[in-house]
Design a protein around this motif. Sequence first.
Motif, PDB file in Angstrom:
ATOM      1  N   GLU A   6      -5.891  -4.440  11.607  1.00  0.00           N
ATOM      2  CA  GLU A   6      -5.940  -4.041  10.128  1.00  0.00           C
ATOM      3  C   GLU A   6      -7.040  -2.918   9.921  1.00  0.00           C
ATOM      4  OE1 GLU A   6      -5.428  -7.460   7.331  1.00  0.00           O
ATOM      5  OE2 GLU A   6      -3.838  -7.760   8.223  1.00  0.00           O
ATOM      6  N   ALA A   7      -8.134  -3.464  10.261  1.00  0.00           N
ATOM      7  CA  ALA A   7      -9.260  -2.320  10.231  1.00  0.00           C
ATOM      8  C   ALA A   7      -8.830  -0.989  10.847  1.00  0.00           C
ATOM      9  CB  ALA A   7     -10.612  -3.016  10.464  1.00  0.00           C
ATOM     10  N   ARG A   8      -8.522  -0.796  11.828  1.00  0.00           N
ATOM     11  CA  ARG A   8      -8.197   0.144  12.541  1.00  0.00           C
ATOM     12  C   ARG A   8      -7.153   1.121  11.862  1.00  0.00           C
ATOM     13  NH1 ARG A   8      -8.101  -2.786  17.922  1.00  0.00           N
ATOM     14  NH2 ARG A   8      -6.136  -2.805  17.465  1.00  0.00           N
ATOM     15  N   ARG A   9      -6.079   0.239  11.422  1.00  0.00           N
ATOM     16  CA  ARG A   9      -4.926   0.994  10.510  1.00  0.00           C
ATOM     17  C   ARG A   9      -5.404   1.551   9.619  1.00  0.00           C
ATOM     18  NH1 ARG A   9      -0.750   4.080  10.660  1.00  0.00           N
ATOM     19  NH2 ARG A   9       0.842   3.797   9.329  1.00  0.00           N
ATOM     20  N   VAL A  10      -6.390   0.831   8.688  1.00  0.00           N
ATOM     21  CA  VAL A  10      -7.010   1.584   7.462  1.00  0.00           C
ATOM     22  C   VAL A  10      -7.813   2.598   7.860  1.00  0.00           C
ATOM     23  CG1 VAL A  10      -8.379   0.932   5.703  1.00  0.00           C
ATOM     24  CG2 VAL A  10      -6.974  -0.716   6.131  1.00  0.00           C
ATOM     25  N   SER A  11      -8.434   2.620   8.900  1.00  0.00           N
ATOM     26  CA  SER A  11      -9.347   3.568   9.168  1.00  0.00           C
ATOM     27  C   SER A  11      -8.509   4.993   9.526  1.00  0.00           C
ATOM     28  CB  SER A  11     -10.145   3.280  10.394  1.00  0.00           C
ATOM     29  OG  SER A  11     -10.916   4.540  10.890  1.00  0.00           O
ATOM     30  N   GLU A  12      -7.311   4.656  10.361  1.00  0.00           N
ATOM     31  CA  GLU A  12      -6.527   5.652  10.725  1.00  0.00           C
ATOM     32  C   GLU A  12      -5.844   6.276   9.569  1.00  0.00           C
ATOM     33  OE1 GLU A  12      -2.142   5.988  12.598  1.00  0.00           O
ATOM     34  OE2 GLU A  12      -3.587   4.681  13.760  1.00  0.00           O
ATOM     35  N   LEU A  13      -5.200   5.434   8.522  1.00  0.00           N
ATOM     36  CA  LEU A  13      -4.776   5.791   7.162  1.00  0.00           C
ATOM     37  C   LEU A  13      -5.814   6.792   6.360  1.00  0.00           C
ATOM     38  CD1 LEU A  13      -2.763   2.962   6.268  1.00  0.00           C
ATOM     39  CD2 LEU A  13      -1.881   5.024   6.962  1.00  0.00           C
ATOM     40  N   LEU A  14      -7.000   6.209   6.286  1.00  0.00           N
ATOM     41  CA  LEU A  14      -8.188   7.098   5.743  1.00  0.00           C
ATOM     42  C   LEU A  14      -8.465   8.203   6.349  1.00  0.00           C
ATOM     43  CD1 LEU A  14     -10.571   4.232   4.757  1.00  0.00           C
ATOM     44  CD2 LEU A  14      -9.140   5.437   3.374  1.00  0.00           C
ATOM     45  N   ASP A  15      -8.250   8.531   7.483  1.00  0.00           N
ATOM     46  CA  ASP A  15      -8.378   9.763   8.215  1.00  0.00           C
ATOM     47  C   ASP A  15      -7.168  10.695   7.896  1.00  0.00           C
ATOM     48  OD1 ASP A  15     -10.724   9.075   9.283  1.00  0.00           O
ATOM     49  OD2 ASP A  15      -9.993   8.470  11.334  1.00  0.00           O
ATOM     50  N   LEU A  30      -1.193   1.559   2.439  1.00  0.00           N
ATOM     51  CA  LEU A  30      -2.828   1.728   2.118  1.00  0.00           C
ATOM     52  C   LEU A  30      -3.302   1.055   0.796  1.00  0.00           C
ATOM     53  CD1 LEU A  30      -5.425   2.800   3.224  1.00  0.00           C
ATOM     54  CD2 LEU A  30      -5.022   5.058   2.185  1.00  0.00           C
ATOM     55  N   GLU A  31      -2.144   1.147  -0.294  1.00  0.00           N
ATOM     56  CA  GLU A  31      -2.115   0.519  -1.490  1.00  0.00           C
ATOM     57  C   GLU A  31      -2.012  -0.917  -1.330  1.00  0.00           C
ATOM     58  OE1 GLU A  31      -2.749   1.118  -4.588  1.00  0.00           O
ATOM     59  OE2 GLU A  31      -3.390   3.213  -3.884  1.00  0.00           O
ATOM     60  N   LEU A  32      -1.083  -1.299  -0.185  1.00  0.00           N
ATOM     61  CA  LEU A  32      -1.044  -2.792  -0.019  1.00  0.00           C
ATOM     62  C   LEU A  32      -2.407  -3.271   0.501  1.00  0.00           C
ATOM     63  CD1 LEU A  32       2.672  -3.259   1.629  1.00  0.00           C
ATOM     64  CD2 LEU A  32       1.788  -4.096  -0.585  1.00  0.00           C
ATOM     65  N   TYR A  33      -3.226  -2.357   1.383  1.00  0.00           N
ATOM     66  CA  TYR A  33      -4.489  -3.033   1.815  1.00  0.00           C
ATOM     67  C   TYR A  33      -5.569  -2.967   0.893  1.00  0.00           C
ATOM     68  CZ  TYR A  33      -2.666  -2.726   6.740  1.00  0.00           C
ATOM     69  OH  TYR A  33      -2.153  -2.733   8.016  1.00  0.00           O
ATOM     70  N   ALA A  34      -5.303  -2.145  -0.143  1.00  0.00           N
ATOM     71  CA  ALA A  34      -6.337  -1.915  -1.301  1.00  0.00           C
ATOM     72  C   ALA A  34      -6.241  -2.954  -2.419  1.00  0.00           C
ATOM     73  CB  ALA A  34      -6.258  -0.575  -1.722  1.00  0.00           C
ATOM     74  N   GLN A  35      -4.911  -3.663  -2.320  1.00  0.00           N
ATOM     75  CA  GLN A  35      -4.977  -4.661  -3.706  1.00  0.00           C
ATOM     76  C   GLN A  35      -6.113  -5.570  -3.409  1.00  0.00           C
ATOM     77  OE1 GLN A  35      -0.974  -6.196  -2.994  1.00  0.00           O
ATOM     78  NE2 GLN A  35      -0.159  -4.579  -4.183  1.00  0.00           N
ATOM     79  N   GLY A  36      -6.801  -5.572  -4.629  1.00  0.00           N
ATOM     80  CA  GLY A  36      -7.781  -6.587  -4.714  1.00  0.00           C
ATOM     81  C   GLY A  36      -9.159  -6.303  -3.757  1.00  0.00           C
ATOM     82  N   ASP A  37      -9.402  -4.951  -3.544  1.00  0.00           N
ATOM     83  CA  ASP A  37     -10.441  -4.597  -2.636  1.00  0.00           C
ATOM     84  C   ASP A  37     -10.938  -3.239  -3.281  1.00  0.00           C
ATOM     85  OD1 ASP A  37     -12.503  -4.112  -1.020  1.00  0.00           O
ATOM     86  OD2 ASP A  37     -11.064  -3.871   0.810  1.00  0.00           O
ATOM     87  N   PRO A  38     -11.694  -3.344  -4.394  1.00  0.00           N
ATOM     88  CA  PRO A  38     -12.377  -2.354  -5.236  1.00  0.00           C
ATOM     89  C   PRO A  38     -13.052  -1.120  -4.165  1.00  0.00           C
ATOM     90  CG  PRO A  38     -13.327  -4.342  -5.862  1.00  0.00           C
ATOM     91  CD  PRO A  38     -12.254  -4.743  -4.687  1.00  0.00           C
ATOM     92  N   GLU A  39     -13.800  -1.739  -3.030  1.00  0.00           N
ATOM     93  CA  GLU A  39     -14.714  -0.987  -2.252  1.00  0.00           C
ATOM     94  C   GLU A  39     -13.633   0.044  -1.621  1.00  0.00           C
ATOM     95  OE1 GLU A  39     -16.995  -1.843   1.671  1.00  0.00           O
ATOM     96  OE2 GLU A  39     -17.719  -2.924   0.039  1.00  0.00           O
ATOM     97  N   LEU A  40     -12.462  -0.557  -1.144  1.00  0.00           N
ATOM     98  CA  LEU A  40     -11.454   0.406  -0.380  1.00  0.00           C
ATOM     99  C   LEU A  40     -10.771   1.274  -1.419  1.00  0.00           C
ATOM    100  CD1 LEU A  40      -9.914   1.119   2.165  1.00  0.00           C
ATOM    101  CD2 LEU A  40      -8.321  -1.103   1.604  1.00  0.00           C
TER     102      LEU A  40
END
Length: 131
Positions: A6-15, A30-40
């Motif tokens: 999941e962390a690799r996928r988020v990093s890939e999406l951010l790139d 990416l929005e699904l990963y960011a739900q409830g994560d203000p830092e992301l």
Amino acid sequence: MADDPEARRVSELLDRITRGELSEAETEELELYAQGDPELRAVIAARTSQAALGGGWLARVEADHRIARAERSPRVLLERGLGGLLVALGVVAWAAAPVLGPALAVAGLGLLVYSWIRVNHSQDPYKDIQR
């Protein structure tokens, strides 16, 4: 963290955000990963503004890096080394064999030109720009 898919996928999406290549489906992912994560969410906002600020600059830099990597590939180095060797042998042999020397030099130059065109035309980031 490097083993976390999941962390690799988020990093890939951010790139992909930074490069401006994010599709609608990837944006939703990416929005699904960011739900409830203000830092992301803050990282996503920063990457989005960075992509808007760059305006394609990063894509051009990456294309320039692709050309540089292609020119250092073993095949290109072999082609250009062989082309240079044929040119040098042709110039040296020109006096001893007036027919063979120029033929070697022309063959070497042809190989060098072919190699340069093959690498630079296929990798050129600016070939599709219309003025």
